[in-house]
Design a protein around this motif. Structure first.
Motif, PDB file in Angstrom:
ATOM      1  N   GLN A 158       0.815  -1.214   0.000  1.00 36.72           N
ATOM      2  CA  GLN A 158       0.000   0.000   0.000  1.00 36.72           C
ATOM      3  C   GLN A 158       0.848   1.263   0.000  1.00 36.72           C
ATOM      4  N   PRO A 213       0.180   4.593  -2.577  1.00 33.25           N
ATOM      5  CA  PRO A 213      -1.003   4.737  -1.713  1.00 33.25           C
ATOM      6  C   PRO A 213      -2.209   5.336  -2.420  1.00 33.25           C
ATOM      7  N   LEU A 243      -5.111   2.396  -1.217  1.00 29.40           N
ATOM      8  CA  LEU A 243      -5.583   2.533   0.158  1.00 29.40           C
ATOM      9  C   LEU A 243      -6.978   1.953   0.345  1.00 29.40           C
ATOM     10  N   ALA A 244      -7.768   1.941  -0.717  1.00 31.99           N
ATOM     11  CA  ALA A 244      -9.132   1.421  -0.602  1.00 31.99           C
ATOM     12  C   ALA A 244      -9.189  -0.099  -0.664  1.00 31.99           C
ATOM     13  N   PRO A 287      -8.836  -3.715   0.748  1.00 35.88           N
ATOM     14  CA  PRO A 287      -8.707  -4.378   2.057  1.00 35.88           C
ATOM     15  C   PRO A 287      -7.692  -5.516   2.009  1.00 35.88           C
ATOM     16  N   LEU A 295      -0.280  -0.726  12.723  1.00 35.63           N
ATOM     17  CA  LEU A 295      -0.797   0.615  12.476  1.00 35.63           C
ATOM     18  C   LEU A 295      -0.776   1.470  13.734  1.00 35.63           C
ATOM     19  N   ASP A 303      -4.986   8.978  10.574  1.00 34.38           N
ATOM     20  CA  ASP A 303      -5.681   7.798  11.075  1.00 34.38           C
ATOM     21  C   ASP A 303      -4.995   6.562  10.500  1.00 34.38           C
ATOM     22  N   LYS A 304      -5.608   5.412  10.679  1.00 29.41           N
ATOM     23  CA  LYS A 304      -4.979   4.165  10.272  1.00 29.41           C
ATOM     24  C   LYS A 304      -4.883   4.009   8.756  1.00 29.41           C
ATOM     25  N   LYS A 305      -5.612   4.808   8.006  1.00 27.39           N
ATOM     26  CA  LYS A 305      -5.503   4.743   6.543  1.00 27.39           C
ATOM     27  C   LYS A 305      -4.508   5.754   6.011  1.00 27.39           C
ATOM     28  N   THR A 306      -4.586   6.986   6.517  1.00 24.14           N
ATOM     29  CA  THR A 306      -3.720   8.040   5.974  1.00 24.14           C
ATOM     30  C   THR A 306      -2.274   7.907   6.444  1.00 24.14           C
ATOM     31  N   VAL A 345      -0.509   5.366   6.286  1.00 24.56           N
ATOM     32  CA  VAL A 345       0.198   4.492   5.349  1.00 24.56           C
ATOM     33  C   VAL A 345       0.972   5.318   4.318  1.00 24.56           C
ATOM     34  N   LYS A 346       0.477   6.513   3.989  1.00 27.12           N
ATOM     35  CA  LYS A 346       1.161   7.352   3.011  1.00 27.12           C
ATOM     36  C   LYS A 346       2.560   7.764   3.476  1.00 27.12           C
TER      37      LYS A 346
END
Length: 412
Positions: free
Chosen positions: A236, A240, A244-245, A247, A271, A290-293, A295-296
């Protein structure tokens, strides 16, 4: 052809002939037809020339039968080495281990299924000793064997032959596990955004796995879920914008690997570590990560990993040294104030949002213990017949002075 120097035990005739019956030579008396010896296969190598009858367990036929089994096993080991594309030195070592195992009495009476797995165990031991990245699951898939049965044969081989088998390093396991991913070549069933360069993904996954090892996420855990979660984060973070979308379940399905159930938990723990590290970077504090952003920014976090870990987590020794430097025993020190309020310093720091000690997850979030059932009225009733422990007896019969006198007498 007559056999010189021997006579028939039945009639005493010296006319003994060698007769080939069904391609098996027999020694027969021409006068009375008595069979003196049924073939040369029932004699040992040293007694073949003397035509003496011996037991079949000591005959050349038994030895040839064992050699055929050994030859089949050696061919199986050699074929397995060719499938795995192992060097010639590995093949020779594996064959020597198989020959030693077949001669050992512990493997004479095992089942045929275990004997077939014995060759695979010899190849597995050889690869581990030469630091060749090979997992037990790979061998079991090639032999169509159950891992429990293979592990039992492997432990027996290691014990009986006294072999030293080193453990596979986590870095080698990452490279081996990522070799089975179908994300490194363009194909019809793999979308274009999912394809990634193998070297970049392996390098980023190794860095994330090392981070997991430094933060107690690897200790006591099965390595495959950790490697799977680390590979997903590495994949990811390399692109990213388009990934990111996606799963974790879809990533494993497209990559063609199984999704171990604990991988979701390992991903959540990784994370959380990354978010805590991101809070220490000045240029990331302005963003609400957050746990998604987060990752960038994995590349930046891994680049300054050592510095961020020191700032995001504190060790108890560093905390104690800091407390001593501030004046631990002084009345106005933070430790003294916290102790007066009945709150430990570590808990106080955690409540204020500061650093916390770097501890294993089992200590940070311990599992809830099962509550014992409340005793019933019948069980809680005192009958007077309960046994009395020694500590209770000493508590009633001895006072403090008697205990001190008893300890002094015992020391003398």
């Amino acid at each position: 052809m007559a056999a010189p120097g021997r006579r028939c035990p039945g009639c005493g005739s010296a006319e003994l002939l060698e007769d080939a019956l069904y391609a098996q030579q027999q020694l027969v008396c021409a006068a009375c037809g008595c069979v003196l010896a049924e073939g040369l296969l029932t004699t040992t190598y040293s007694e073949e020339e003397h035509r003496r009858e011996v037991a079949y367990s000591q005959s050349t036929g038994q030895k040839e039968q064992l050699s055929r089994c050994l030859q089949r096993g050696i061919r199986r080991v050699q074929d397995l080495c060719k499938v795995l594309q192992l060097p010639t030195v590995f093949e020779e070592t594996a064959v020597s281990y198989f020959q030693r195992a077949m001669q050992h009495p512990a493997f004479h009476l095992v089942s045929l299924e275990k004997k077939e797995l014995l060759g695979g165990c010899c190849v597995f031991v050889t690869c581990r000793q030469h630091n060749w990245p090979l997992t037990m699951g790979t061998i079991c898939s090639l032999l169509y064997a159950k891992q429990e049965l293979f592990a039992g044969v492997f432990l027996s081989l290691q014990k009986e032959l006294g072999l030293s088998v080193p453990a596979l390093s986590l870095a080698d396991l990452v490279k081996t596990h990522l070799n089975s991913f179908r994300l490194f070549q363009h194909s019809a069933d793999i979308p274009a955004p999912f394809v990634e360069d193998k070297e970049k993904m392996v390098a980023r996954t190794l860095q994330i796995v090392e981070l997991a090892g430094e933060t107690w996420l690897v200790t006591g855990r099965h390595p495959i879920p950790i490697v799977t979660a680390a590979a997903f984060l590495a994949w990811q973070s390399l692109q990213p914008g388009t990934r990111l979308a996606c799963p974790l379940a879809r990533f494993c399905r497209v990559a063609g690997v199984d999704l171990p159930p604990p991988a979701h938990l390992r991903l959540k723990e990784l994370l959380e570590i990354l978010l805590r590290m991101a809070s220490q970077l000045a240029w990331l504090r302005v963003f609400k990560l957050d746990k998604k952003t987060v990752v960038k920014h994995i590349g930046d976090l891994l680049q300054h990993r050592i510095f961020l870990l020191k700032n995001a987590f504190c060790v108890e020794e560093e905390e104690e040294q800091h407390a001593v430097a501030l004046g631990e025993g002084s009345p106005g020190s933070p430790r003294a104030v916290a102790q007066e309020k009945g709150c430990p310093v570590g808990i106080k720091h955690r409540q204020e949002g500061g650093t916390r000690p770097l501890l294993p997850p089992c200590l940070i979030q311990p599992r809830k213990r099962l509550r014992m059932a409340a005793p019933s009225a019948v069980d809680s009733a005192v009958s007077g017949d309960e046994p009395i422990s020694d500590s209770e007896i000493e508590q009633y019969l001895r006072g403090p002075e008697e205990i001190r006198a008893f300890s002094k007498a015992k020391a003398w």
